[in-house]
Design an enzyme around this catalytic site. Structure first.
Site, PDB file in Angstrom:
ATOM      1  N   LYS A 116       0.828  -1.210   0.000  1.00 24.81           N
ATOM      2  CA  LYS A 116       0.000   0.000   0.000  1.00 24.81           C
ATOM      3  C   LYS A 116       0.864   1.262   0.000  1.00 24.81           C
ATOM      4  O   LYS A 116       0.501   2.266  -0.602  1.00 24.81           O
ATOM      5  CB  LYS A 116      -0.944   0.006   1.202  1.00 24.81           C
ATOM      6  CG  LYS A 116      -2.105  -0.966   1.059  1.00 24.81           C
ATOM      7  CD  LYS A 116      -3.075  -0.836   2.214  1.00 24.81           C
ATOM      8  CE  LYS A 116      -4.275  -1.758   2.062  1.00 24.81           C
ATOM      9  NZ  LYS A 116      -5.132  -1.766   3.245  1.00 24.81           N
ATOM     10  N   LYS A 198      -8.591 -11.097  -9.795  1.00 23.28           N
ATOM     11  CA  LYS A 198      -9.750 -11.035  -8.920  1.00 23.28           C
ATOM     12  C   LYS A 198     -10.791 -10.051  -9.484  1.00 23.28           C
ATOM     13  O   LYS A 198     -10.425  -8.994  -9.988  1.00 23.28           O
ATOM     14  CB  LYS A 198      -9.238 -10.536  -7.557  1.00 23.28           C
ATOM     15  CG  LYS A 198     -10.224 -10.619  -6.440  1.00 23.28           C
ATOM     16  CD  LYS A 198      -9.526 -10.253  -5.132  1.00 23.28           C
ATOM     17  CE  LYS A 198     -10.534  -9.618  -4.205  1.00 23.28           C
ATOM     18  NZ  LYS A 198      -9.956  -9.112  -2.977  1.00 23.28           N
ATOM     19  N   LYS A 201     -13.643  -3.772  -8.920  1.00 20.21           N
ATOM     20  CA  LYS A 201     -14.296  -2.557  -9.404  1.00 20.21           C
ATOM     21  C   LYS A 201     -13.292  -1.651 -10.106  1.00 20.21           C
ATOM     22  O   LYS A 201     -13.671  -0.743 -10.814  1.00 20.21           O
ATOM     23  CB  LYS A 201     -14.921  -1.768  -8.244  1.00 20.21           C
ATOM     24  CG  LYS A 201     -15.128  -2.579  -6.981  1.00 20.21           C
ATOM     25  CD  LYS A 201     -15.605  -1.745  -5.822  1.00 20.21           C
ATOM     26  CE  LYS A 201     -15.073  -2.236  -4.485  1.00 20.21           C
ATOM     27  NZ  LYS A 201     -15.662  -3.418  -3.946  1.00 20.21           N
TER      28      LYS A 201
END
Ligand code: TRP
Length: 335
Positions: A116, A198, A201
């Site tokens: 991240k 995966k 969105k």
């Protein structure tokens, strides 16, 4: 069985976006199935969500939509404890104590923190670094033995276990040592356009991802456009036929039949008919769920009462653990 005889399960999700077919298959279906046999704490981890920047209005809407969708899908507040993390202050309080029992080096090794930080170097805040310690607090407060998580969260649950072990040996046995449990294989849903990644969105193609809130026409259109292969054979073969295998998994989850039965059922048809049937199975599954969702989302008083009861049940259990911890570390008791 009495609640107290059942094993404790803790699980949580972040209310950061709309729910997809993948959210149901990967976590929720499992959550719903476990309600009867375990003492389940299901937490909407809103404290964890603010490590990334969100508009408060979107955040608020996401949280209540997620809650309404969970209830519509079959999470039963009479059977489990469904609550918002920010409604139970013991989470933030225990996190502080655990911070002081977690080594900097240990937290720095977390793969997700490193990833991240790389992805958004402008916003490497201390909350992001501390994220797994707050997770440890979530889990340890309820003395959970079992923590169902995806592969990406396994390392965090292992850290929680290490922190618990350290605290127990530094003071005295206080926390149950939690165990990460991965959902059974086959429940992972991939993108309809990019079936090796995966379902997400964030894919550039909006047809990649089916939302639990999509209407019937949208669902059918997305399945019709799903990527397959040129082999014209409906068979499960993840390495060579990722698109077809993913569609078989989706059919298996939403029509509730084993993959092997689905393979037989569609063996002699073409891809077009198969994709249509998968779409129809999803539409049929979503129809009553969406009707229920609309009812629940419109009933603010009901949602409020679910949250109130959930927070009370969770706070009661959490307070018991936190008091023990406060006593053991040597804080003076409040009169
Ligand atoms: N971090 C988890 C996720 O992104 C959500 C979460 C918060 C969680 N607290 C937890 C999961 C405790 C398991 C246990 O999916």
């Amino acid at each position: 069985m009495q609640t107290s005889d059942k094993k404790v399960i803790f699980s949580a999700v972040k209310p950061t976006g709309a729910l997809t077919l993948g959210s149901y298959a990967g976590a929720l279906k499992n959550w719903i199935a476990m309600q009867d046999d375990y003492n389940c704490y299901y937490c909407v981890a809103d404290l964890h969500s603010i490590t990334v920047r969100l508009s408060p209005a979107d955040f608020r809407r996401n949280t209540s939509e997620m809650l309404a969708m969970y209830l519509a899908l079959g999470i039963r507040p009479e059977k489990c404890t469904l609550f918002l993390q920010s409604h139970v202050s013991a989470h933030a309080e225990l996190a502080w104590v655990l911070n002081c029992n977690t080594l900097f080096g240990e937290a720095r090794r977390m793969t997700q923190f490193k990833e991240k930080s790389k992805r958004d170097p402008e916003n490497v805040n201390v909350g992001l670094f501390d994220y797994p310690v707050l997770m440890a607090a979530d889990i340890l407060l309820y003395q959970a033995e079992i923590v169902p998580v995806g592969e990406d969260q396994k390392q965090h649950v292992e850290l929680a276990r290490n922190i618990a072990q350290r605290f127990n040996s530094r003071y005295s046995p206080t926390f149950v040592l939690p165990e990460p449990v991965l959902p059974r294989s086959g429940a992972k849903i991939y993108g309809l356009q990019d079936p090796v990644k995966k379902m997400s969105k964030s894919n550039d193609n909006p047809n990649d991802c089916v939302y639990l809130s999509d209407d019937a026409d949208t669902v059918m259109r997305k399945f019709k456009a799903a990527v397959t292969d040129s082999d014209a054979r409906v068979a499960y073969d993840k390495a060579n036929k990722p698109g077809i295998s993913n569609l078989l998994t989706i059919y298996s989850v939403f029509a509730d039949v084993p993959v092997s039965a689905a393979e037989k059922q569609f063996a002699d048809g073409g891809y077009a008919r198969f994709k249509q049937c998968v779409g129809e199975a999803v539409v049929e599954f979503l129809r009553p769920v969406q009707a229920e969702y609309r009812k629940i989302a419109a009933d603010k008083a009901y949602l409020q009462s679910v949250l109130k009861t959930g927070a009370e049940k969770a706070a009661y259990a959490a307070r018991k653990t936190l008091s023990k911890v406060y006593r053991k570390v040597g804080f003076l008791e409040k009169a």
